[in-house]
Design a protein around this motif. Sequence first.
Motif, PDB file in Angstrom:
ATOM      1  N   GLU A   1       5.107   7.170  -0.232  1.00 52.21           N
ATOM      2  CA  GLU A   1       4.236   6.194   0.419  1.00 52.21           C
ATOM      3  C   GLU A   1       2.905   6.113  -0.310  1.00 52.21           C
ATOM      4  O   GLU A   1       2.450   7.102  -0.903  1.00 52.21           O
ATOM      5  CB  GLU A   1       4.013   6.561   1.892  1.00 52.21           C
ATOM      6  CG  GLU A   1       5.220   6.334   2.788  1.00 52.21           C
ATOM      7  CD  GLU A   1       4.881   6.522   4.262  1.00 52.21           C
ATOM      8  OE1 GLU A   1       3.730   6.919   4.544  1.00 52.21           O
ATOM      9  OE2 GLU A   1       5.758   6.282   5.102  1.00 52.21           O
ATOM     10  N   PHE A   2       2.283   4.938  -0.262  1.00 50.48           N
ATOM     11  CA  PHE A   2       1.011   4.715  -0.934  1.00 50.48           C
ATOM     12  C   PHE A   2       0.029   4.053   0.028  1.00 50.48           C
ATOM     13  O   PHE A   2       0.432   3.360   0.968  1.00 50.48           O
ATOM     14  CB  PHE A   2       1.214   3.817  -2.164  1.00 50.48           C
ATOM     15  CG  PHE A   2       2.127   4.395  -3.203  1.00 50.48           C
ATOM     16  CD1 PHE A   2       1.626   5.157  -4.239  1.00 50.48           C
ATOM     17  CD2 PHE A   2       3.499   4.198  -3.128  1.00 50.48           C
ATOM     18  CE1 PHE A   2       2.470   5.697  -5.202  1.00 50.48           C
ATOM     19  CE2 PHE A   2       4.355   4.741  -4.071  1.00 50.48           C
ATOM     20  CZ  PHE A   2       3.838   5.492  -5.117  1.00 50.48           C
ATOM     21  N   GLU A   3      -1.246   4.268  -0.208  1.00 47.19           N
ATOM     22  CA  GLU A   3      -2.283   3.704   0.660  1.00 47.19           C
ATOM     23  C   GLU A   3      -2.322   2.189   0.578  1.00 47.19           C
ATOM     24  O   GLU A   3      -2.529   1.506   1.574  1.00 47.19           O
ATOM     25  CB  GLU A   3      -3.658   4.284   0.291  1.00 47.19           C
ATOM     26  CG  GLU A   3      -3.810   5.772   0.582  1.00 47.19           C
ATOM     27  CD  GLU A   3      -3.776   6.075   2.068  1.00 47.19           C
ATOM     28  OE1 GLU A   3      -4.077   5.165   2.863  1.00 47.19           O
ATOM     29  OE2 GLU A   3      -3.417   7.207   2.426  1.00 47.19           O
ATOM     30  N   THR A   4      -2.136   1.643  -0.632  1.00 45.45           N
ATOM     31  CA  THR A   4      -2.217   0.194  -0.825  1.00 45.45           C
ATOM     32  C   THR A   4      -1.068  -0.289  -1.701  1.00 45.45           C
ATOM     33  O   THR A   4      -0.397   0.507  -2.375  1.00 45.45           O
ATOM     34  CB  THR A   4      -3.538  -0.207  -1.499  1.00 45.45           C
ATOM     35  OG1 THR A   4      -3.557   0.332  -2.838  1.00 45.45           O
ATOM     36  CG2 THR A   4      -4.736   0.337  -0.714  1.00 45.45           C
ATOM     37  N   TYR A   5      -0.881  -1.603  -1.703  1.00 48.30           N
ATOM     38  CA  TYR A   5       0.133  -2.197  -2.574  1.00 48.30           C
ATOM     39  C   TYR A   5      -0.206  -1.952  -4.042  1.00 48.30           C
ATOM     40  O   TYR A   5       0.661  -1.641  -4.863  1.00 48.30           O
ATOM     41  CB  TYR A   5       0.241  -3.703  -2.305  1.00 48.30           C
ATOM     42  CG  TYR A   5       1.032  -4.451  -3.348  1.00 48.30           C
ATOM     43  CD1 TYR A   5       2.423  -4.413  -3.354  1.00 48.30           C
ATOM     44  CD2 TYR A   5       0.379  -5.183  -4.346  1.00 48.30           C
ATOM     45  CE1 TYR A   5       3.151  -5.088  -4.327  1.00 48.30           C
ATOM     46  CE2 TYR A   5       1.099  -5.867  -5.321  1.00 48.30           C
ATOM     47  CZ  TYR A   5       2.489  -5.816  -5.306  1.00 48.30           C
ATOM     48  OH  TYR A   5       3.200  -6.482  -6.264  1.00 48.30           O
ATOM     49  N   ASP A   6      -1.491  -2.070  -4.388  1.00 47.41           N
ATOM     50  CA  ASP A   6      -1.910  -1.848  -5.776  1.00 47.41           C
ATOM     51  C   ASP A   6      -1.607  -0.428  -6.238  1.00 47.41           C
ATOM     52  O   ASP A   6      -1.214  -0.207  -7.392  1.00 47.41           O
ATOM     53  CB  ASP A   6      -3.410  -2.136  -5.932  1.00 47.41           C
ATOM     54  CG  ASP A   6      -3.725  -3.633  -5.861  1.00 47.41           C
ATOM     55  OD1 ASP A   6      -2.785  -4.433  -6.093  1.00 47.41           O
ATOM     56  OD2 ASP A   6      -4.872  -3.993  -5.573  1.00 47.41           O
ATOM     57  N   ASP A   7      -1.780   0.544  -5.334  1.00 47.23           N
ATOM     58  CA  ASP A   7      -1.466   1.930  -5.685  1.00 47.23           C
ATOM     59  C   ASP A   7       0.022   2.069  -6.029  1.00 47.23           C
ATOM     60  O   ASP A   7       0.397   2.737  -6.997  1.00 47.23           O
ATOM     61  CB  ASP A   7      -1.806   2.869  -4.526  1.00 47.23           C
ATOM     62  CG  ASP A   7      -3.304   3.067  -4.373  1.00 47.23           C
ATOM     63  OD1 ASP A   7      -4.042   2.730  -5.320  1.00 47.23           O
ATOM     64  OD2 ASP A   7      -3.732   3.555  -3.307  1.00 47.23           O
TER      65      ASP A   7
END
Length: 621
Positions: A2-8
């Motif tokens: 999982e990532f904090e943002t789409y960009d991450d």
Amino acid sequence: MEFETYDDAYNYYNSYAREIGFAIRVKSSWAKRNSKEKRGAVLCCNCEGFKTVKEVNSHRKETRTGCLAMVRLRLVESSRWRVDEVKIEHNHSFDPERAQNSKSHKRIDSGAKRKIEPTLDVEVRTIKLYRMPNADASSYGSLSSNEGGTSNNNNFSRRLKLKKGDAELISKYFCHRQLASPNFFYVMDLNDDGQMKNIFWIDSRSRAAYSYFGDVVAFDTTYLSNNYEIPLVAFVGVNHHGQSVLLGCGLLADETFETYIWLFRAWLTCMSGRPPQTIVTNQCKTMQNAIAEVFPRAHHRICLSQVIQSILGCLVQFQVYETFQMALTKVIYDPKTIDEFERDWDALTQHFGIINHEKLQNLHEEREHWAPVYSKDTFLAGISDYEKGESVIPFFKGHVHQQTSLKEFFEIYELVQQKKQKTEALNDLESQNSNPSLKTRCYYELQLSKLYTNAIFSKFQDEVVMMSSCFCISQIQTNESLVTYMVKEHQGEEEPVRDDRHFEVIYDKAVTEVRCICSCVNFKGYLCRHALYILNYNGVEEIPCQYILSRWRKDFKRLYVPHLSSDNIDVTNPVQCFDHLYKRAMQVVEEGMVSQNHYMVSWQAFKESLNKIRLVADKIE
């Protein structure tokens, strides 16, 4: 992951691609209705797909190879971006130099570069395990204080609701099972007052069965309803005869996130940290969150029959109930693509005036977990009715009733296990010693009649027979070895109202791979009539080995001993050494019980081994 943002998430996959030597691009993305907020995306290898008709005539070099490598991202409730699906394999060589000059890698920022090395995702976290104390009945005190009465109102809902004598019954039963089978395992979750909250147990046969049939698991919570006296849950798989096989049981005090986390981690620990590929459950948001926490890489699917019952239950007073029921079944099972499903769902809700029905809206939000069109790439082994037909029957169905007591259940548990084992043994014998009668002259039928168990072969045989209903092949797209066909299927006299249906089948001549849009191979575990028709059309004489699953074979030797991990043991670690030796010894014990001759050979081997060990010990001294 999982990532904090789409960009991450994008930067992480992009950095990984740069290290490997390929470029990426956004294949597709989608947003919420009437909103620009992105909620999902598919990132793919730059070599995905092929040139369009307009691009073919251009002078630019062909760089696309139809590569299937990709990641599917989805925005979850925690406002984090989760990786839902990953395909690692590429069908082309890597070109790091060309990849460095691609558009995607020119955008890598310094933050993304620091994320190239992923941290190890440890799925099996430490859980609190409590063994039953060795105590006599007079010393049960705090352990059995949850029998009857309401000694502590604050803890009442945080413990098992046991009757008088149940705690002692559980203790005696587990001790008896461990004496009879040393590999029987149980674990208890106790509250601060020493009262039982949750219990999990599993026997050696179930632990061994998971090593063969642990790819798809159903988590059955039918008996958690207040209508049942025992709060039973069961992990269930599908064996090589398509029958349910038990993979562990539990008793739960409640249905909280913490309880599910404890249970799933206890179960996963017993399975040496090997999560299932797919887990099927009833609809429950709390459970769904716990599964995402403990099994982040597993495909979570909601039992489709439960979803259908839930929808119909909301509209049981509908004046046109029967008409709606038929329309709903058609909307769920007939669409072959996601776009078709969404269009048909909208038309259904508008036609019956239920577009604003809250329950239906909530279920539609969860459609990726239950709608068949969203599960075409998920292997289900026939455990759930994602194609029309009966799904696997729950393990204890017909044996556990609303008034069944804990004492009665433990008696039933033994009888059901014995009955299931006897049935499996008889089916094994029948499959090994019989030659199923053939219904066609197609070699595919003869080929699998020699390999698969009778039950699975019979289902596959139906597909071979129904190849005769396929006709009118049209080739709609070709690119080198990859050919896309449209197969027309006649629905037959039993469904005279419905028109003939069309199925898109992709065939790769280079690697003899076939994929039908109906996805029977994932839903049921064997090729469909449409795929078989295309293989036969292309002169493929035998079913390719990748479509012959060992989990269905009748000659696949199954020894019901715990899963044996690799031999890479740290000899300085006494726990690993003991565990490894114990499991290997139990394998000899299980084999030694096959017959008297097996027993004598095993006993002689044990004596010789013990003598050798003692000789080594004497030399050291």
